[in-house]
Motif scaffolding. Structure first.
Motif, mmCIF file in Angstrom:
data_model
loop_
_atom_site.group_PDB
_atom_site.id
_atom_site.type_symbol
_atom_site.label_atom_id
_atom_site.label_comp_id
_atom_site.label_asym_id
_atom_site.label_seq_id
_atom_site.Cartn_x
_atom_site.Cartn_y
_atom_site.Cartn_z
ATOM 1 N N THR A 94 8.492 27.049 3.518
ATOM 2 C CA THR A 94 9.015 28.041 4.446
ATOM 3 C C THR A 94 10.260 28.717 3.886
ATOM 4 O O THR A 94 10.370 29.947 3.902
ATOM 5 N N ASP A 199 1.094 31.005 -1.628
ATOM 6 C CA ASP A 199 1.575 29.875 -0.836
ATOM 7 C C ASP A 199 0.744 28.651 -1.240
ATOM 8 O O ASP A 199 -0.436 28.537 -0.905
ATOM 9 N N GLN A 202 -0.792 23.919 0.595
ATOM 10 C CA GLN A 202 -1.994 23.090 0.778
ATOM 11 C C GLN A 202 -2.825 22.942 -0.490
ATOM 12 O O GLN A 202 -3.902 22.347 -0.456
ATOM 13 N N SER A 222 5.840 22.676 -0.848
ATOM 14 C CA SER A 222 6.753 21.710 -0.213
ATOM 15 C C SER A 222 6.564 20.344 -0.846
ATOM 16 O O SER A 222 5.427 19.924 -1.087
ATOM 17 N N LYS A 225 4.392 17.485 1.279
ATOM 18 C CA LYS A 225 2.932 17.529 1.367
ATOM 19 C C LYS A 225 2.276 16.983 0.095
ATOM 20 O O LYS A 225 1.058 16.870 0.018
HETATM 21 N N1 PMP Z 1 2.045 27.291 4.385
HETATM 22 C C1 PMP Z 1 0.999 26.496 4.624
HETATM 23 C C2 PMP Z 1 -0.355 26.931 4.165
HETATM 24 C C3 PMP Z 1 1.191 25.284 5.264
HETATM 25 O O1 PMP Z 1 0.141 24.473 5.514
HETATM 26 C C4 PMP Z 1 2.494 24.891 5.665
HETATM 27 C C5 PMP Z 1 2.747 23.580 6.389
HETATM 28 N N2 PMP Z 1 1.815 23.275 7.380
HETATM 29 C C6 PMP Z 1 3.548 25.757 5.384
HETATM 30 C C7 PMP Z 1 3.291 26.948 4.740
HETATM 31 C C8 PMP Z 1 4.952 25.428 5.761
HETATM 32 O O2 PMP Z 1 5.406 24.329 5.046
HETATM 33 P P1 PMP Z 1 6.810 23.649 5.372
HETATM 34 O O3 PMP Z 1 6.815 23.400 6.850
HETATM 35 O O4 PMP Z 1 6.808 22.401 4.573
HETATM 36 O O5 PMP Z 1 7.860 24.614 4.954
#
Ligand code: PMP
Length: 405
Positions: A94, A199, A202, A222, A225
């Motif tokens: 994010t 991004d 995932q 991140s 994950k």
């Molecule tokens: N992009 C995608 C595709 C995600 O799945 C997520 C987390 N669910 C995010 C962005 C955001 O990640 P974070 O909350 O770790 O910043």
């Protein structure tokens, strides 16, 4: 050889129970569990090395700095970036997207300029741009998808105009599991002379990623994950782009010289790292990347693919099952609804059986609108899940479904 019992043994939390039942953790899309080496890295560094990085002449500070910068090199190697100057530590996906959206809009976009996103984006890759739309008058264009959850590349091509300045799309959908053809998306963007952000929230835990081979301009993910700690993430950016973008936040670390008349900024990547960085987190993230590298990203991908194929087949045996996301290229995320059972009821009742799944809109409300639903139940698998756990999920869904007959 994929040694699943050894792998499961590396994650202490997997042997706990909830409501007296063995935990079946299938919420890996939200966050993954941590192997012992990652947790130990955090306590070890606090117990024996802790000191603020970069500014210290003393032994501990230098040791902490060496660990932090070695972690940057581990990240560089993991995604095959050209240089550690291109690896910026952030708080997560994010923050990485917000950093690019804000600094890119400020320096490269005028009112009326356009950004292309897709219908399957997470809110963080929509709202970050909408904030800039409100501030600068930029315009969002949206790549549509077919009913299997695959982006329509012809429609994507048609969205480009002389005002298109950047594309920002997800590698893997956190709802549908679709693995987008990012190599093609990147190629097409570049054919129009437009940079692209991917991004990778995932994808990084599930697929080998080589940012140079992809030729991505920005790639973000991140730590939490990919079996690392919360609070740390990565922005990869091509040096030529990062050089062009202005600083995001002001503070220590990101400056060269400060006076009240004029301040000059530090070189890359420090220009984007204002304040004390999460140096404990960076070391632990590097441990997590070393951990998955030792198993092998290709092995993880193959193992999880087998789990996903098995789960899709077993879930489809359930009467009334509706699966959202049947892309040809699909990662280990499965969203579903069963008959008229509300996703929240299904999630709550599965939880009582020890099965952790996620329910709701998964921070992808525009995608829910496209699917014509309010939310789904989502099971997402990681490198430590097993076919037995999928059998337990299927049996659990069967038990819940019977209660609603
Ligand atoms: N992009 C995608 C595709 C995600 O799945 C997520 C987390 N669910 C995010 C962005 C955001 O990640 P974070 O909350 O770790 O910043």
């Amino acid at each position: 050889m994929y040694n699943i019992s050894k792998i499961r043994g590396d994650f202490p939390i997997l042997s706990r129970t909830v409501y007296g039942k063995p935990l079946v953790y299938l919420d890996n899309g939200a966050t993954t569990q941590k192997p012992r080496c990652v947790v130990e890295s955090i306590t070890d560094e606090y117990y024996s090395v802790n000191a603020n990085v970069h500014r210290g002449v003393h032994f501990l500070s230098q040791q902490a700095t060496n660990l932090h910068e070695a972690s940057r090199e581990t990240v560089r190697k993991f995604i095959n970036a050209r240089s550690t100057s291109e690896i910026v530590f952030t708080r997560g996906t994010t923050e990485s997207i917000n950093l690019v959206a804000s600094t890119f809009a400020d320096s490269q976009m005028q009112a009326g300029d356009e950004v292309i996103v897709s219908v399957m984006e997470h809110h963080s890759n929509i709202v970050s741009w909408q904030l800039q739309a409100a501030r600068k008058g930029i315009v969002l264009k949206v790549i549509p998808m077919n009913d299997r959850g695959e982006l329509l590349l012809d429609e994507y091509e048609k969205l480009f105009s002389p005002r298109t300045r950047i594309v920002s799309v997800t590698h893997v959908s956190n709802v549908l599991g679709t693995i987008n053809p990012v190599d093609r998306l990147i190629e097409i963007a570049h054919a129009h002379g437009v940079p692209i952000l991917i991004d990778g929230a995932q994808s990084i835990p599930h697929l080998p990623v080589d940012v140079q081979a992809l030729d991505a301009d920005f790639y973000v993910f991140s730590g939490h994950k990919v079996y690392g700690p919360t609070g740390i993430g990565v922005l990869y950016g091509k040096e030529s782009w990062l050089e062009k973008l202005p600083p995001y936040q002001g503070g220590g670390e990101m400056i060269k010289n400060v006076s009240f008349e004029k301040t000059t900024f530090n070189e890359l990547p420090f220009k984007f790292e204002a304040g004390t960085p999460d140096y404990i987190g960076s070391t632990a993230l590097a441990k997590a990347l070393d951990y998955v590298s030792a198993i092998g990203m290709k092995n993880i991908e193959a193992y999880e693919h087998e789990l996903t194929v098995y789960a899709m087949q077993r879930l489809k045996e359930i009467p009334g099952m509706r699966i959202f996301g049947e892309a040809e290229q699909k990662s280990s995320v499965i969203s579903f609804l069963v008959g008229d059972i509300h996703h929240f009821d299904m999630g709550t009742l599965l939880d009582r059986l020890g099965i952790a799944v996620r329910t709701g809109h998964h921070c992808a409300e525009p995608l829910m609108h496209r699917l014509g639903i309010e939310g789904t139940v989502r099971a997402s698998f990681a490198l430590y899940n097993t076919k037995e756990e999928i059998d337990q999920l299927v049996a659990g869904i069967g038990r819940v479904a019977k209660m609603f007959l």
